[in-house]
Write a protein that holds these residues in place. Structure first.
Motif, PDB file in Angstrom:
ATOM      1  N   ARG A  78      88.131 -11.334  76.021  1.00  0.00           N
ATOM      2  CA  ARG A  78      88.988 -12.496  75.849  1.00  0.00           C
ATOM      3  C   ARG A  78      90.206 -12.343  76.715  1.00  0.00           C
ATOM      4  O   ARG A  78      90.509 -11.285  77.239  1.00  0.00           O
ATOM      5  N   GLY A  79      90.921 -13.405  76.818  1.00  0.00           N
ATOM      6  CA  GLY A  79      92.167 -13.334  77.562  1.00  0.00           C
ATOM      7  C   GLY A  79      92.929 -14.603  77.339  1.00  0.00           C
ATOM      8  O   GLY A  79      92.417 -15.548  76.739  1.00  0.00           O
ATOM      9  N   PRO A  80      94.154 -14.660  77.803  1.00  0.00           N
ATOM     10  CA  PRO A  80      94.958 -15.860  77.603  1.00  0.00           C
ATOM     11  C   PRO A  80      94.362 -17.063  78.316  1.00  0.00           C
ATOM     12  O   PRO A  80      94.727 -18.184  78.040  1.00  0.00           O
ATOM     13  N   PHE A  81      93.436 -16.810  79.182  1.00  0.00           N
ATOM     14  CA  PHE A  81      92.888 -17.873  79.993  1.00  0.00           C
ATOM     15  C   PHE A  81      91.706 -18.549  79.310  1.00  0.00           C
ATOM     16  O   PHE A  81      91.305 -19.635  79.671  1.00  0.00           O
ATOM     17  N   ARG A 240      86.674 -18.607  84.848  1.00  0.00           N
ATOM     18  CA  ARG A 240      86.844 -17.165  85.029  1.00  0.00           C
ATOM     19  C   ARG A 240      85.561 -16.539  85.585  1.00  0.00           C
ATOM     20  O   ARG A 240      85.593 -15.721  86.513  1.00  0.00           O
ATOM     21  N   LEU A 243      85.175 -17.468  89.237  1.00  0.00           N
ATOM     22  CA  LEU A 243      85.991 -16.654  90.141  1.00  0.00           C
ATOM     23  C   LEU A 243      85.348 -15.289  90.367  1.00  0.00           C
ATOM     24  O   LEU A 243      85.305 -14.782  91.488  1.00  0.00           O
ATOM     25  N   ASP A 244      84.853 -14.705  89.290  1.00  0.00           N
ATOM     26  CA  ASP A 244      84.213 -13.399  89.415  1.00  0.00           C
ATOM     27  C   ASP A 244      82.958 -13.486  90.275  1.00  0.00           C
ATOM     28  O   ASP A 244      82.673 -12.600  91.092  1.00  0.00           O
ATOM     29  N   GLN A 257      92.156 -20.250  91.563  1.00  0.00           N
ATOM     30  CA  GLN A 257      92.088 -21.472  90.775  1.00  0.00           C
ATOM     31  C   GLN A 257      93.228 -22.389  91.168  1.00  0.00           C
ATOM     32  O   GLN A 257      94.361 -21.957  91.350  1.00  0.00           O
ATOM     33  N   ASP A 258      92.929 -23.633  91.288  1.00  0.00           N
ATOM     34  CA  ASP A 258      93.942 -24.618  91.635  1.00  0.00           C
ATOM     35  C   ASP A 258      93.862 -25.746  90.612  1.00  0.00           C
ATOM     36  O   ASP A 258      92.920 -25.848  89.839  1.00  0.00           O
ATOM     37  N   VAL A 274      96.547 -22.936  79.718  1.00  0.00           N
ATOM     38  CA  VAL A 274      97.507 -22.605  80.749  1.00  0.00           C
ATOM     39  C   VAL A 274      98.253 -23.838  81.246  1.00  0.00           C
ATOM     40  O   VAL A 274      97.634 -24.835  81.613  1.00  0.00           O
TER      41      VAL A 274
END
Lengths: 392, 184
Positions: A78-81, A240, A243-244, A257-258, A274
């Protein structure tokens, strides 16, 4: 106790307090064992294998997530994203998106170009200047009102009329002041040719802007927003993963990311997302030296939203990384002030006090055009309009 | 080639030896446990991928610190981490999240260390990195310069600016801080 000694002692006291606070904060950090477990799980099952078999990786990654969660380290995945829109949907490789031309991306701070080789003018700047105990004066790259400077690494400055200026004693001996002066550059040395006066620190250039590269996609927002997408795979988790996956495709130099500000807002954001911008607004940007279609095909397996792929014919990441180290050892050659990695454009920004066209040509020939971009630090009033820095 | 294929026994040993350092350093850089886990993990994967270069580096720890700084920039761009929220101990086993956007908030109500912690968290990345690498990790300025890909003079400048900023945030000047001590 003299004022200088008192202030030096104050510096050391603050250093000690900083050490204590950092030690205290570090105690709250996650454990190294936790990091190792995560890295091993990803390293053995993660996106690194996507390059060879893009479908198989989903199963082991999800399996690893279950294992990690069941062993009380589930936060590893997990993450804040991440939002809770859940697992990645089955891939839909049929959708494709156009690639975009390589258009310039803005860089935040004043971005001044190189000097013509025949530039015969003077420079003007506001800067900290430190006079060593031996009488040598050097320009500091920054403004500073701290006396505990062990030294400044800028060019030698000849002709500072110290006795006529306000200055402060430096802890290591000598004195310093923040000054505005005109000078001529000769053999890497600045010779004062005009007025020198004290100025406030705030008139000195601040380099903090370099850390904030504008988040601008090379692709048109409206154009991308119109592309067919798979809504079930437009989540933070999918971005995510995208991107990976992207950075694992051969030839990819950078992925980021834009946000597409032209997209129509939808009231689906939840607390913690975010910047208050939902995933439906995101664009996955990729630069590659390889086949753009291969990037799109790989990314589309996990990310259903807009993708923008641009060509990149420069050095790969490892080569640029090594080049950064190499150039950091050639400071005198390029009158280097700082050397920064501009990740968004996958290039090095070499801040030079006075870069020239021939310096840029040399770097282009050695490392490929665009790999290293020279940024000028000193103002050349005859070229720059308006002149910087402003009068206070 | 996957990460696993390039993981040498020496790389494993290095990872185990430095895992705590990586985790703590990442936490001090990011101020957030989740972000720190991501950053430390990304850095460790990069170490494994580039192990021959790490092993050959004059100062492997500085080399890895530089990898971490690059990974941090990458993470910030990818995740749009616009602020740093650092959990600081309240002294009773609990933690609270500090607000770097307003580091002076509750100044009167918290201990000096908490105020300093907030001020450190509010520093720009490179300034905070210099403090972490120099005063927590005990790297010398040459190693820090390598980690930040800059010159040693820039490291000193960043440190000087960081200290000036901390004093500004804490409302201290260099003479008033000691004046009180001397008068005791």
């Amino acid at each position: 106790m003299s004022a200088t000694n008192r202030e030096g002692r104050a510096d050391r006291e603050l250093e000690a307090r900083v050490r204590a606070v950092l030690d205290e904060q570090a105690a709250d950090a996650p454990s190294g064992a936790h990091v190792l477990a995560r890295a091993r799980a990803v390293g053995e099952h993660g996106p690194a294998r996507v390059v060879r078999d893009r479908r198989r990786w989903l199963v082991p990654v999800l399996a690893a997530a279950v294992v990690l969660a069941s062993t009380a380290i589930g936060v590893a995945v997990r993450g804040p994203f991440e939002d809770s829109n859940g697992p990645v949907s089955p891939p839909d490789p049929t959708t494709s998106l156009p690639t975009a031309p390589d258009t310039p991306v803005r860089v935040g701070p004043p971005f001044r170009g190189v000097l013509p080789d025949d530039y015969d003018g003077d420079f003007v700047t506001s800067a900290g200047v430190l006079q060593d105990p031996d009488g040598t004066s050097r320009m500091c790259g920054i403004a500073s009102d701290v006396q505990y400077l062990p030294g400044c690494g800028g060019p030698v400055v000849e002709g500072i009329p110290w006795s006529a200026l306000d200055s402060q004693p430096a802890e290591a001996g000598g004195r310093f002041a923040t000054l505005r002066f005109e000078a001529r550059l000769e053999d890497g040395r600045l010779d004062v040719v005009g007025e020198v006066r004290n100025v406030p620190r705030r008139t000195v250039r601040d380099d903090s802007g370099y850390e904030e590269v504008a988040d601008v996609s090379p692709c048109s927002g409206r154009e991308l927003a119109a592309q067919p997408t798979d809504p079930s795979r437009i989540t933070a988790a999918a971005m995510r993963s995208g991107l990976d996956v992207a950075v694992g495709v051969p030839g990819v130099t950078v992925a980021w990311q834009d946000t597409n500000d032209d997209a129509t807002a939808r009231p689906t954001q939840r607390p913690g997302q975010v910047s208050g911008r939902g995933a439906h607004r995101w664009i996955l940007d990729v630069r590659t030296t390889g086949d753009p279609d291969a990037v799109v095909a790989a990314v589309r397996e996990v990310w259903g939203g807009p993708v923008c792929v641009t060509g990149d014919d420069r050095l790969d990441f490892d080569a640029l990384y090594d080049l950064q180290a190499t150039l950091s050892q050639e400071g005198e050659r390029y009158l280097t002030r700082d050397l920064l990695y501009d990740e968004r454009r996958h290039r090095l920004l070499l801040e030079s006090y006075a870069p020239t066209e021939s310096m840029q040509d040399e770097l282009n020939q050695r490392y490929g055009e665009g790999s290293v971009v020279l940024v000028r630090w000193l103002d050349a009033p005859e070229l720059d309009s308006p002149a910087y820095p402003p009068d206070d | 080639m996957g990460v696993e294929a390039s993981r040498a026994p020496d790389a494993e040993a290095f990872a185990e030896r430095h895992a705590d350092w990586l985790a703590r350093c990442a936490y001090l850089m990011t101020g957030d446990r989740e972000a720190a886990l991501d950053l430390a993990q990304d850095t460790l994967l990069a170490v494994w991928r580039s192990w021959p270069k790490v092993a050959a580096a004059e100062d492997p720890q500085a080399y890895v610190a530089r990898m971490m700084m690059n990974a941090l920039r990458s993470a910030k761009r990818r995740k749009r981490l616009s602020t740093v929220s650092l959990q600081v101990s309240a002294g009773d086993g609990r933690t609270r999240t500090i607000d770097p956007a307003d580091p002076s908030r509750d100044h009167d109500a918290v201990e000096d260390r908490d105020a300093l912690g907030r001020a450190i968290a509010a520093l720009p990345d490179r300034q905070r990195a210099v403090l972490v690498l120099r005063y927590w990790s005990d790297l010398d300025d040459a190693a820090i310069a390598h980690a930040l890909a800059c010159r040693r003079s820039t490291v000193r400048s960043l440190a000087a600016r960081a200290f000036a900023a901390l004093r500004g945030q804490l409302g201290e000047d260099r003479t008033s801080y000691l004046r009180g001590r001397d008068e005791r």
